[in-house]
Scaffold this active site. Structure first.
Site, PDB file in Angstrom:
ATOM      1  CG  ASP A  13      -1.980  -1.050   1.201  1.00 42.84           C
ATOM      2  OD1 ASP A  13      -2.144  -1.691   0.144  1.00 42.84           O
ATOM      3  OD2 ASP A  13      -2.648  -1.239   2.240  1.00 42.84           O
ATOM      4  CD  GLU A 138      -7.833  -6.374  -3.073  1.00 48.03           C
ATOM      5  OE1 GLU A 138      -8.036  -5.162  -3.035  1.00 48.03           O
ATOM      6  OE2 GLU A 138      -6.944  -6.929  -2.382  1.00 48.03           O
ATOM      7  CB  SER A 211     -18.733   4.861  12.869  1.00 52.45           C
ATOM      8  OG  SER A 211     -19.822   5.452  12.185  1.00 52.45           O
ATOM      9  CG  ASP A 235      -6.080   4.831   7.403  1.00 48.36           C
ATOM     10  OD1 ASP A 235      -6.994   4.651   6.579  1.00 48.36           O
ATOM     11  OD2 ASP A 235      -4.894   4.496   7.198  1.00 48.36           O
ATOM     12  CG  ASP A 241      -9.334  -6.085   4.438  1.00 49.49           C
ATOM     13  OD1 ASP A 241     -10.316  -6.551   3.834  1.00 49.49           O
ATOM     14  OD2 ASP A 241      -8.547  -5.270   3.940  1.00 49.49           O
TER      15      ASP A 241
END
Ligand code: RIB
Length: 293
Positions: A13, A138, A211, A235, A241
């Site tokens: 990333d 993915e 949230s 973040d 995941d």
């Protein structure tokens, strides 16, 4: 024997912190940059391992420095990397922008992940020997379908996190025990239908609500909502995941669905309080300390 086996992606990333996500045609200056291990498969494998589950990972890395670093990191996290190949390709890369509210946008170049098409007999044996198979989208869909088929032939619980979302064949949906989706993914799969109707195809559907926590939908039973603790999120990358990996670990450990859901919601709420995908995944002791009793 592994309790959790993840068949999925590994990325590097490249994370840009920005005040706000740029609009099309716009340039913005970053307020910070970092590189970290990620990819939905790797994140889920690490989350399961850090939550205490013996975890194996089947994935494809490139034969580059990112691939070596990723393999070393997985080993440090205690993940069984027997099924992690190093192929003649670049390791997958994700370009991530995280804004000041902690929301992100992500572009993935699959690289070696798109070459994960060759499940071997050793992979099949590892899947069949595991309690829970966790997958995402993915890697090539044919690999996801093949792994689900192997798991279904035995006693392995098949869990799919349908991210990034795409249309899914009935053959795959009907081979799942558990589907985990966010609201956007749930709406994509349900189309005009109510989300609850997804349980006609998959007996257990978990909708993550950011949230707001998560919603458990089961065929023929009342829905259960688990609220998330109120935290300061910086973040959200990898929070879903973390949820999936920890949920899989809880189930592999023998937790009931609702207990595993609370465990996973707590872990995800911890992960959003720091930056990065793999770097923000909590350890078991941290999850236990934060789990309401
Ligand atoms: O879910 C977060 C992950 O999505 C990131 O780590 C990135 O690599 C992409 O796969």
């Amino acid at each position: 024997m592994s309790s959790v086996i993840v068949v999925g992606s590994a990325n590097v990333d490249q994370v840009f912190r920005v005040e706000r996500i740029p609009s099309p045609g716009e340039t913005v200056l970053s307020t910070g940059f970092s590189t970290a291990r990620g990819g939905k498969g790797q994140n889920q494998a690490v989350a399961a391992a850090r939550a205490g589950a013996p975890t194996a990972f089947i994935a494809a890395l490139g034969d580059d420095a990112f691939g070596s670093d990723t393999r070393a990191g997985l080993i440090d996290d205690g993940v069984d990397v027997t099924g992690v190949r190093s192929l003649d390709a670049a390791t997958g890369t994700a370009l991530i922008a995280v804004d000041s509210a902690g929301e992100n946008t992500i572009i993935v170049e699959a690289g070696a992940n798109r070459l994960l098409v060759d499940l071997q007999s050793a992979d099949a044996a590892a899947i069949a020997a595991s309690s829970v198979l966790a997958m995402q989208l993915e890697i090539p869909l044919e690999t996801v379908i093949a792994a689900a088929r192997i798991a279904r032939a035995g006693d392995t619980t098949v869990m799919l996190n349908a991210a990034p979302i795409r249309d899914l064949p009935d053959e795959l949906l009907s081979s799942l025990d558990i589907l985990v989706v966010n609201e956007h993914e749930a709406s994509h799969l349900a189309g005009e239908r109510d989300w609850r109707e997804l349980t006609e195809q998959v007996p257990v559907v978990v909708v993550t609500l950011g949230s707001e926590g998560a919603l458990l939908l089961r065929r023929g039973l009342d829905e259960v909502r688990v609220a998330a603790p109120s935290v300061h999120a910086v973040d959200a990358t990898g929070a879903g995941d973390t949820f999936c990996g920890v949920f899989a670990a809880g189930l592999a450990e023998g937790m009931e669905l609702e207990q595993a859901l609370r465990f996973a919601v707590t872990a995800a709420s911890l992960s959003v309080q720091s930056y990065g995908a793999v770097p923000s995944i909590p350890l078991r002791a941290q999850i236990d300390a934060a789990t309401p009793r």
